[in-house]
Motif scaffolding. Sequence first.
Motif, PDB file in Angstrom:
ATOM      1  N   GLY A 368      29.899  33.994  36.252  1.00  0.00           N
ATOM      2  CA  GLY A 368      30.152  35.318  36.669  1.00  0.00           C
ATOM      3  C   GLY A 368      31.462  35.629  36.182  1.00  0.00           C
ATOM      4  N   PHE A 369      32.192  35.024  35.158  1.00  0.00           N
ATOM      5  CA  PHE A 369      33.322  34.935  35.113  1.00  0.00           C
ATOM      6  C   PHE A 369      34.407  36.277  34.958  1.00  0.00           C
ATOM      7  N   THR A 370      34.113  36.834  33.675  1.00  0.00           N
ATOM      8  CA  THR A 370      34.824  38.098  33.268  1.00  0.00           C
ATOM      9  C   THR A 370      34.804  39.241  34.379  1.00  0.00           C
ATOM     10  N   VAL A 371      33.846  39.753  34.673  1.00  0.00           N
ATOM     11  CA  VAL A 371      33.731  40.979  35.619  1.00  0.00           C
ATOM     12  C   VAL A 371      33.749  40.414  36.866  1.00  0.00           C
ATOM     13  N   SER A 372      33.358  39.421  37.404  1.00  0.00           N
ATOM     14  CA  SER A 372      33.852  38.801  38.541  1.00  0.00           C
ATOM     15  C   SER A 372      35.344  38.760  39.075  1.00  0.00           C
ATOM     16  N   LEU A 373      35.961  38.420  38.120  1.00  0.00           N
ATOM     17  CA  LEU A 373      37.618  38.354  38.216  1.00  0.00           C
ATOM     18  C   LEU A 373      38.030  39.522  38.461  1.00  0.00           C
ATOM     19  N   LEU A 374      37.354  40.818  37.560  1.00  0.00           N
ATOM     20  CA  LEU A 374      37.896  42.202  37.641  1.00  0.00           C
ATOM     21  C   LEU A 374      37.654  42.449  38.873  1.00  0.00           C
ATOM     22  N   ILE A 375      36.514  42.610  39.488  1.00  0.00           N
ATOM     23  CA  ILE A 375      36.152  42.935  40.849  1.00  0.00           C
ATOM     24  C   ILE A 375      36.746  42.376  41.842  1.00  0.00           C
ATOM     25  N   GLY A 376      37.142  41.146  41.766  1.00  0.00           N
ATOM     26  CA  GLY A 376      37.900  40.301  42.681  1.00  0.00           C
ATOM     27  C   GLY A 376      39.297  40.768  42.880  1.00  0.00           C
ATOM     28  N   GLU A 377      39.927  41.111  41.567  1.00  0.00           N
ATOM     29  CA  GLU A 377      41.306  41.831  41.746  1.00  0.00           C
ATOM     30  C   GLU A 377      41.084  43.240  42.361  1.00  0.00           C
ATOM     31  N   LEU A 378      40.081  44.075  42.161  1.00  0.00           N
ATOM     32  CA  LEU A 378      40.079  45.230  42.648  1.00  0.00           C
ATOM     33  C   LEU A 378      39.742  45.251  44.260  1.00  0.00           C
ATOM     34  N   ALA A 379      38.873  44.336  44.508  1.00  0.00           N
ATOM     35  CA  ALA A 379      38.316  44.165  46.059  1.00  0.00           C
ATOM     36  C   ALA A 379      39.502  43.697  46.856  1.00  0.00           C
ATOM     37  N   PHE A 380      40.564  43.016  46.277  1.00  0.00           N
ATOM     38  CA  PHE A 380      41.628  42.308  47.323  1.00  0.00           C
ATOM     39  C   PHE A 380      42.983  42.509  46.654  1.00  0.00           C
TER      40      PHE A 380
END
Length: 476
Positions: A368-380
Motif C-alpha cells: 500500500g505504499f504511495t497512497v498509504s503514505l499520503l493518508i498517513g501524513e494526513l491522518a497524523f
Amino acid sequence: MSAPTPTPDNDRQAAKNRKVLARLSLPERTFVADALRTETVGGVLLLIAAVAALIWANTPLRESYESVRDFHLGPAALGLDLSVEHWAADGLLAVFFFVAGIELKRELVAGDLRDPRAAALPVVAALCGMVMPALVYTLVGVTGGGSLAGWAVPTATDIAFALAVLAVLGTSLPSALRAFLLTLAVVDDLLAILIIAVFFTDDLNFAALGGAVAGLAVFWLLLRKGVRGWYVYVPLALVVWGLMYNSGIHATVAGVAMGLMLRCTTRVDEGEEHSPGERVEHLVRPLSAGLAVPLFALFSAGVAVSGGALGDVFTQPETLGVVLGLVVGKALGIFGGTWLTARFTSASLSDDLAWPDVFAVASLAGIGFTVSLLIGELAFADDPALSDGVKAAVLTGSLIATVLSGVLLKMRNARYRKLWEDEERDEDLSGVPDVYEQDDPAYHLRMAEIYERKAAEHRRLAEVTGGAGVEHDGPA
C-alpha cells in the motif's frame, strides 16, 4: 442457421456458466499489456526512489534530506508557499490521480467494467479490500487503546509497486490475474480519493471551492466542444488545482475529476483509432509513473529506520494496526469479496485457476505504499513522531506483503508459465494469439497449410531415410 432466440432460461444458463477471472478479450488484453509495461517501469523507479530516500534519511546526510524536503517555494500570495514534500504530495500526486481517473473512465465505458456483471467482481473485491483493513486497524486500535485516526492508512493498494514485484516474481502470471489486480487498484484509487476528500477535509473555503467547480465546468465544456491544445488545458488544470487546494479539499481530487471528464470512447464515423482519453493517458502515464510517483516516494519514504524503530512498529497499536491491516486485512478482504461474488452470482472460477491464485494476488494488494503514505501524513499531520512511525509501518507491511505474495506466486509459477505460453502461442504467425482465433475459419486454413507442409517434409525425410536403409542392406 439463425441464432437462438434469447430466453430467460438461456440468460440464467449463461449467468450460471460465467467464469470468474476468465481469459480477457483481445482488445482488453492488449490494453492491459500496454498499461502494465509502463506501470512496471514506474514501479521499479518507485522502488529505487524509496530505497534512495531510506538511505538518504539514515546516513550522515540526513540533515540535507530534511533541508531539501522542508524547503519552501511557491507564491505565498496565492496560498501556495509549500514545502517540497507538500508539493510532491499535493501537486505531483494530482497527476497520478488524473491518470487513475482516465483509467476508471475507460474501464466504465469501454473496458470490462461496462458490463455490470463483470464490474461486480473488482468493485466488490475492492470494497471488501478496503473495509477489512479498516476493521482490522480499528480492532487493534480499540484493543490497544491507540488512536483511530489512521483507520484509512492500510486501505490503499499501490499498483505500480505491486506490478514491479510481479515483474520480478510473477513474470508468467496469466493476463486475467494481472488485469484483475490493475482494475482492482483503479477502483481502490477512486475509493481512496473519496476517503481523502470526505474524511480529511477540515475547513472549507467555499469561494475557492466554487472557483474550482467553475473551472471544472469550463474544462468539461471545452472537451465537449472539441477544443484541442495542451496550452489551453494545462493552464486551466493548474488554476483548478490551485483553487481546489485552497478550498480545503485535497488537491488530488481535481486530478481525478478532470480524468473522469475525458472521453474514452472512439468515434468510428470520424475515423478515430484511439479516444482522446487514451491519447492523453498515453502521454501522461509515463510522467506519472516515471516522475510524479517516484518523486513523491523520495520525499515521503525517508524515515529513520533502526532496530528500536522497527520494534516499535509491532508494539504501538497504531503502527501494528497498519501492518496487520495491509498484510491480513487486504488479503482476507479481497479474497473474501471475490469468493462471495462468485458464490452469490452463481459464477465459477476459471478452469485454468484455483482459489490459492486469487489469494496470492489478494496478498499482493497489501503493498500500500504511495497512497498509504499520503493518508498517513494526513491522518497524523499534528504528530510528526507518530506520522514517521506510521510510515515505517507502511514500509514494513508492504515488505511483508511482498514476501508473502512472492512465495505464493512462486509455488504456482510452473502452472502460470504453461497458461502464459498458451496465451502467447502464435503458430500461424498472424500476430494474434491462437487462442483468440479458434472461431476463425481463416486461422484453421492457415494451420492446415502449415501441417501439410510439415507432413510433406516428414514424407521426404522418411523416403530419404528409407532409401539409405535399402542401400545399406544390399551386398557389399
